[in-house]
Design a protein around this motif. Structure first.
Motif, mmCIF file in Angstrom:
data_model
loop_
_atom_site.group_PDB
_atom_site.id
_atom_site.type_symbol
_atom_site.label_atom_id
_atom_site.label_comp_id
_atom_site.label_asym_id
_atom_site.label_seq_id
_atom_site.Cartn_x
_atom_site.Cartn_y
_atom_site.Cartn_z
ATOM 1 N N ASP A 1 0.776 -1.259 0.026
ATOM 2 C CA ASP A 1 -0.110 -0.002 -0.088
ATOM 3 C C ASP A 1 0.876 1.378 -0.078
ATOM 4 O O ASP A 1 0.343 2.307 0.128
ATOM 5 C CB ASP A 1 -0.958 0.070 1.314
ATOM 6 C CG ASP A 1 -0.229 -0.067 2.564
ATOM 7 O OD1 ASP A 1 0.910 -0.206 2.613
ATOM 8 O OD2 ASP A 1 -1.038 0.279 3.488
ATOM 9 N N ARG A 2 1.887 1.068 -0.118
ATOM 10 C CA ARG A 2 3.129 2.424 -0.285
ATOM 11 C C ARG A 2 3.249 2.687 -1.695
ATOM 12 O O ARG A 2 3.487 1.684 -2.460
ATOM 13 C CB ARG A 2 4.288 2.205 0.439
ATOM 14 C CG ARG A 2 4.243 2.352 2.065
ATOM 15 C CD ARG A 2 5.760 2.506 2.360
ATOM 16 N NE ARG A 2 6.638 3.359 1.802
ATOM 17 C CZ ARG A 2 6.904 4.461 2.439
ATOM 18 N NH1 ARG A 2 6.436 4.957 3.586
ATOM 19 N NH2 ARG A 2 7.581 5.298 1.702
ATOM 20 N N TRP A 3 3.255 3.780 -2.090
ATOM 21 C CA TRP A 3 3.413 4.092 -3.379
ATOM 22 C C TRP A 3 4.873 3.872 -3.986
ATOM 23 O O TRP A 3 4.871 3.436 -5.147
ATOM 24 C CB TRP A 3 3.376 5.716 -3.473
ATOM 25 C CG TRP A 3 4.319 6.415 -2.883
ATOM 26 C CD1 TRP A 3 4.598 6.554 -1.378
ATOM 27 C CD2 TRP A 3 5.794 7.024 -2.882
ATOM 28 N NE1 TRP A 3 5.626 7.132 -1.021
ATOM 29 C CE2 TRP A 3 6.512 7.608 -1.849
ATOM 30 C CE3 TRP A 3 6.279 7.190 -4.512
ATOM 31 C CZ2 TRP A 3 7.727 7.950 -2.124
ATOM 32 C CZ3 TRP A 3 7.502 7.638 -4.629
ATOM 33 C CH2 TRP A 3 8.139 8.371 -3.515
ATOM 34 N N ASP A 4 5.980 3.429 -3.165
ATOM 35 C CA ASP A 4 7.121 3.243 -3.622
ATOM 36 C C ASP A 4 7.481 1.924 -3.320
ATOM 37 O O ASP A 4 8.697 1.399 -3.755
ATOM 38 C CB ASP A 4 8.058 4.167 -3.304
ATOM 39 C CG ASP A 4 8.452 4.115 -1.566
ATOM 40 O OD1 ASP A 4 7.452 3.554 -1.099
ATOM 41 O OD2 ASP A 4 9.228 4.640 -1.128
ATOM 42 N N LYS A 5 6.553 1.048 -2.705
ATOM 43 C CA LYS A 5 6.687 -0.560 -2.504
ATOM 44 C C LYS A 5 7.894 -0.786 -1.395
ATOM 45 O O LYS A 5 8.639 -1.685 -1.613
ATOM 46 C CB LYS A 5 7.072 -1.293 -3.782
ATOM 47 C CG LYS A 5 5.759 -1.046 -4.724
ATOM 48 C CD LYS A 5 4.272 -1.644 -3.877
ATOM 49 C CE LYS A 5 3.209 -1.779 -4.988
ATOM 50 N NZ LYS A 5 2.610 -0.339 -5.204
ATOM 51 N N ALA A 6 8.331 0.278 -1.017
ATOM 52 C CA ALA A 6 9.321 0.470 0.178
ATOM 53 C C ALA A 6 9.101 0.078 1.511
ATOM 54 O O ALA A 6 8.068 0.215 1.800
ATOM 55 C CB ALA A 6 10.402 1.818 -0.143
ATOM 56 N N SER A 7 9.996 -0.216 2.415
ATOM 57 C CA SER A 7 9.734 -0.595 3.637
ATOM 58 C C SER A 7 10.599 0.476 4.694
ATOM 59 O O SER A 7 11.908 0.514 4.501
ATOM 60 C CB SER A 7 10.268 -2.028 4.173
ATOM 61 O OG SER A 7 10.063 -2.065 5.640
ATOM 62 N N VAL A 8 9.782 1.415 5.205
ATOM 63 C CA VAL A 8 10.499 2.129 6.181
ATOM 64 C C VAL A 8 11.190 1.371 7.426
ATOM 65 O O VAL A 8 12.049 1.955 8.166
ATOM 66 C CB VAL A 8 9.926 3.315 6.785
ATOM 67 C CG1 VAL A 8 9.315 4.192 5.439
ATOM 68 C CG2 VAL A 8 8.380 2.767 7.514
#
Length: 335
Positions: free
Chosen positions: A297-304
């Motif tokens: 569900d993140r626009w950049d498909k990244a994990s913080v």
């Protein structure tokens, strides 16, 4: 449940420290950040005349021709990452934004240790010399927003069941303060895009946004995209990636965007109250919290949550994608 309207929170009780009010406000903040990642604030005490003056001077600046505005262009600001950029020079998700703007930060003298050490994003601001009171007004506004940021972070700490000084003690006693003034020109039928800014999340812990009366901000709620229209006397607050990381996904850094369908200019004034540049951001030990690390569900498909390092490292990686040409000139030349 449906999530269609960003909550409005009166924070006057946080400012005046009335005990019952503080508890109620902390609970309102918790609910808003779990449900939306956004909330409006009223009762904040920020001088209305200061805000009007800032808006008026900004209109004066952007009404000038591009050549005049480029006298304080970002290339002159160098490592301090300050100054003006024209329409289309800032990228979101790799696409040019339909906006122009000026970048500011804490005003640091040449002999400041961080400036002498050539730490990026620290230094002197660039101000237009032909608009009286512009410098003084911007710096006063940054100071006011900084005080408000400390108050709100105390409220967010309380909303998590922490000591109110939790963030100040660990991350924001000396925060990285970044301030932007953006102008969205009227959208033309010739434009291929309706987006002033594409979908994105903010990077730090807290953003405090002053909107003018034009509107266009949209947030990605659990029920889909919803408008966050201007409300007189309010600021819009939202959290960034680092608070998402700290809370292990309990509070999400919500994607948002600006839809530019207006036939008039739109001004916006985002202030970013962020962790100290050199501090390592770590998860908070919260009771009964299940980590929410859904990249889909993140626009950049990244994990913080997979990130390791200082906030400065995270931030530089992000902003270098926003201004790739400036990265080559500023960051890589220092590496």
């Amino acid at each position: 449940m449906t999530f269609l309207q960003v909550p409005i929170i009166d924070i006057s009780g946080l400012i005046f420290q009335t005990n019952n009010s503080v508890d109620v406000i902390a609970e309102q903040i918790r609910q808003a950040l779990q449900d939306y990642g956004f909330f409006y604030i009223v009762g904040h005490g920020i001088d209305e005349q200061l805000q009007q003056k800032l808006e008026h001077l900004s209109q004066q600046f952007f009404a000038q021709d591009v050549e005049t505005k480029l006298k304080i262009r970002m290339a002159i600001g160098g490592k301090a990452w300050r100054g003006y950029f024209p329409v289309g020079n800032e990228l979101t998700s790799g696409k040019p934004d339909l906006k122009e703007g000026i970048y500011f930060g804490a005003e640091l003298e040449e002999n400041h240790p961080l400036v002498k050490a050539s730490i990026p994003m620290h230094g002197r601001n660039l101000f237009p010399s032909n608009i009286p009171q512009f410098r003084e007004t911007v710096l006063e506004y940054i100071d006011s927003m900084t005080q408000l940021g400390h108050i709100l972070m105390a409220g967010i700490a309380l909303s998590l069941g922490l000591e109110k000084s939790y963030f100040a003690d660990r991350y924001t006693k000396d925060p990285l303060r970044l301030f932007r003034i953006f102008n969205y020109p009227p959208n033309s039928l010739l434009s291929k895009s309706k987006w002033g800014v594409g979908e994105h999340t903010d990077y730090g812990v807290l953003t405090i946004l002053k909107q003018d009366n034009v509107g266009g901000l949209q947030i990605k709620s659990k029920s889909g995209w919803i408008d966050a229209p201007p409300i007189p006397g309010s600021f819009v607050c939202n959290i960034g990636d680092m608070l998402d990381r700290m809370t292990q996904g309990l509070y999400r850094s919500t994607p948002h965007r600006v839809q530019n369908l207006s036939t008039s200019h739109r001004l916006s004034f985002p202030f970013f109250f962020d962790p100290n540049f050199n501090v390592e951001v770590k998860p908070i030990e919260l009771k009964d919290v299940v980590v929410n690390d859904d990249k889909s569900d993140r626009w950049d498909k990244a994990s913080v949550h997979e990130f390791r390092g200082t906030y400065g490292e995270y931030l530089l990686n992000k902003v270098s994608k926003v201004f790739p040409e400036l990265r080559q000139k500023v960051i890589e030349s220092a590496e």
